[in-house]
Design a protein around this motif. Structure first.
Motif, PDB file in Angstrom:
ATOM      1  N   PHE A 194      -4.689   1.150  -3.547  1.00 15.19           N
ATOM      2  CA  PHE A 194      -6.092   0.060  -3.018  1.00 15.19           C
ATOM      3  C   PHE A 194      -4.743  -1.401  -3.639  1.00 15.19           C
ATOM      4  CE2 PHE A 194      -8.779   3.483  -4.309  1.00 15.19           C
ATOM      5  CZ  PHE A 194      -8.866   3.453  -3.200  1.00 15.19           C
ATOM      6  N   VAL A 195      -5.091  -2.284  -2.854  1.00 13.98           N
ATOM      7  CA  VAL A 195      -4.749  -3.661  -2.837  1.00 13.98           C
ATOM      8  C   VAL A 195      -4.134  -4.336  -3.884  1.00 13.98           C
ATOM      9  CG1 VAL A 195      -5.060  -6.053  -1.507  1.00 13.98           C
ATOM     10  CG2 VAL A 195      -5.753  -4.353  -0.003  1.00 13.98           C
TER      11      VAL A 195
ATOM     12  N   GLY B 293      -4.323  -2.092  -6.840  1.00 17.50           N
ATOM     13  CA  GLY B 293      -3.726  -1.432  -7.746  1.00 17.50           C
ATOM     14  C   GLY B 293      -5.049   0.204  -7.782  1.00 17.50           C
ATOM     15  N   GLU B 294      -5.545   0.672  -8.522  1.00 16.18           N
ATOM     16  CA  GLU B 294      -5.752   1.702  -8.232  1.00 16.18           C
ATOM     17  C   GLU B 294      -6.718   1.841  -8.170  1.00 16.18           C
ATOM     18  OE1 GLU B 294      -3.346   4.729  -9.221  1.00 16.18           O
ATOM     19  OE2 GLU B 294      -2.012   3.539  -8.848  1.00 16.18           O
ATOM     20  N   HIS B 295      -8.102   1.042  -7.662  1.00 11.65           N
ATOM     21  CA  HIS B 295      -9.037   0.830  -8.203  1.00 11.65           C
ATOM     22  C   HIS B 295      -9.918  -0.184  -6.982  1.00 11.65           C
ATOM     23  CE1 HIS B 295      -9.673   3.520 -11.265  1.00 11.65           C
ATOM     24  NE2 HIS B 295      -8.726   2.936 -12.205  1.00 11.65           N
ATOM     25  N   TYR B 296     -10.411   0.381  -6.348  1.00  9.30           N
ATOM     26  CA  TYR B 296     -11.006  -0.781  -4.956  1.00  9.30           C
ATOM     27  C   TYR B 296     -11.970  -1.454  -5.952  1.00  9.30           C
ATOM     28  CZ  TYR B 296     -14.629  -1.483  -0.960  1.00  9.30           C
ATOM     29  OH  TYR B 296     -14.445  -2.350  -0.125  1.00  9.30           O
ATOM     30  N   SER B 297     -11.397  -2.819  -4.991  1.00  9.51           N
ATOM     31  CA  SER B 297     -12.064  -4.150  -5.772  1.00  9.51           C
ATOM     32  C   SER B 297     -11.855  -5.582  -4.418  1.00  9.51           C
ATOM     33  CB  SER B 297     -10.387  -4.770  -6.455  1.00  9.51           C
ATOM     34  OG  SER B 297      -9.784  -5.338  -5.800  1.00  9.51           O
TER      35      SER B 297
ATOM     36  N   ALA C  23       2.295   2.754   8.328  1.00  5.70           N
ATOM     37  CA  ALA C  23       1.136   4.040   7.899  1.00  5.70           C
ATOM     38  C   ALA C  23       0.323   3.753   7.002  1.00  5.70           C
ATOM     39  CB  ALA C  23       2.360   5.087   7.336  1.00  5.70           C
ATOM     40  N   ALA C  24       0.833   3.833   6.222  1.00  2.00           N
ATOM     41  CA  ALA C  24       0.095   3.140   4.998  1.00  2.00           C
ATOM     42  C   ALA C  24      -0.952   2.295   5.065  1.00  2.00           C
ATOM     43  CB  ALA C  24       1.159   2.467   2.745  1.00  2.00           C
ATOM     44  N   LEU C  25      -0.600   1.252   5.639  1.00  2.16           N
ATOM     45  CA  LEU C  25      -1.814   0.497   6.231  1.00  2.16           C
ATOM     46  C   LEU C  25      -2.938   0.886   6.390  1.00  2.16           C
ATOM     47  CD1 LEU C  25      -3.062  -2.570   6.170  1.00  2.16           C
ATOM     48  CD2 LEU C  25      -1.760  -3.329   8.111  1.00  2.16           C
ATOM     49  N   ARG C  26      -2.439   2.012   7.654  1.00  2.00           N
ATOM     50  CA  ARG C  26      -3.301   2.855   8.373  1.00  2.00           C
ATOM     51  C   ARG C  26      -4.581   4.093   7.526  1.00  2.00           C
ATOM     52  NH1 ARG C  26      -4.159   2.301  12.993  1.00  2.00           N
ATOM     53  NH2 ARG C  26      -2.817   1.262  14.678  1.00  2.00           N
ATOM     54  N   ARG C  27      -3.934   4.197   6.211  1.00  2.00           N
ATOM     55  CA  ARG C  27      -4.646   5.432   5.988  1.00  2.00           C
ATOM     56  C   ARG C  27      -5.362   4.600   4.997  1.00  2.00           C
ATOM     57  NH1 ARG C  27      -4.550   5.314   0.830  1.00  2.00           N
ATOM     58  NH2 ARG C  27      -2.403   2.936   0.567  1.00  2.00           N
TER      59      ARG C  27
ATOM     60  N   LEU D 194       0.803  -1.326   0.040  1.00  2.00           N
ATOM     61  CA  LEU D 194       0.169   0.199  -0.106  1.00  2.00           C
ATOM     62  C   LEU D 194       1.117   1.157   0.386  1.00  2.00           C
ATOM     63  CD1 LEU D 194      -2.343  -1.260   2.322  1.00  2.00           C
ATOM     64  CD2 LEU D 194      -3.535  -1.002   0.200  1.00  2.00           C
ATOM     65  N   THR D 195       1.939   0.989  -0.014  1.00  2.00           N
ATOM     66  CA  THR D 195       2.984   2.278  -0.040  1.00  2.00           C
ATOM     67  C   THR D 195       3.100   2.622  -2.286  1.00  2.00           C
ATOM     68  OG1 THR D 195       5.102   1.105  -0.273  1.00  2.00           O
ATOM     69  CG2 THR D 195       4.098   1.875   2.109  1.00  2.00           C
TER      70      THR D 195
END
Length: 83
Positions: free
Chosen positions: A33-34, A36-40, A66-70, A28-29
């Motif tokens: 989204f997991v 790529g660029e879009h929620y899935s 931090a990236a995971l929390r965001r 996620l850094t």
């Protein structure tokens, strides 16, 4: 009664989840989204896994990721996350 086998399983499960969270944070850094660029569906699966781990085996989100929390704050605010 807790046995050695169940304690060993619990310790191993917690380690696997912590490793998963570290790997996911690293991913996620690079992307929002997991997958790529879009929620899935990958985000839905990860969110359910994280919420289950927090409740079932007492592994909360680590402070240093931090990236995971965001990502977690973003996806858990979606209306579908509270369904």
């Amino acid at each position: 009664m807790t046995t050695n086998r169940s304690r060993n399983w619990s310790s191993a499960a917690k380690l696997r989840v912590k490793n998963f969270l570290a790997d996911l944070d690293e991913r996620l850094t690079e992307v929002p989204f997991v997958a790529g660029e879009h929620y899935s569906i990958a985000d839905i699966t990860a969110l359910v896994t994280i919420d289950f781990a927090a409740k079932a085996i007492n592994v909360p989100l680590p402070d240093g990721h931090a990236a995971l929390r965001r990502w977690y704050e973003l996806v858990s605010k979606r209306a579908s996350a509270s369904a």
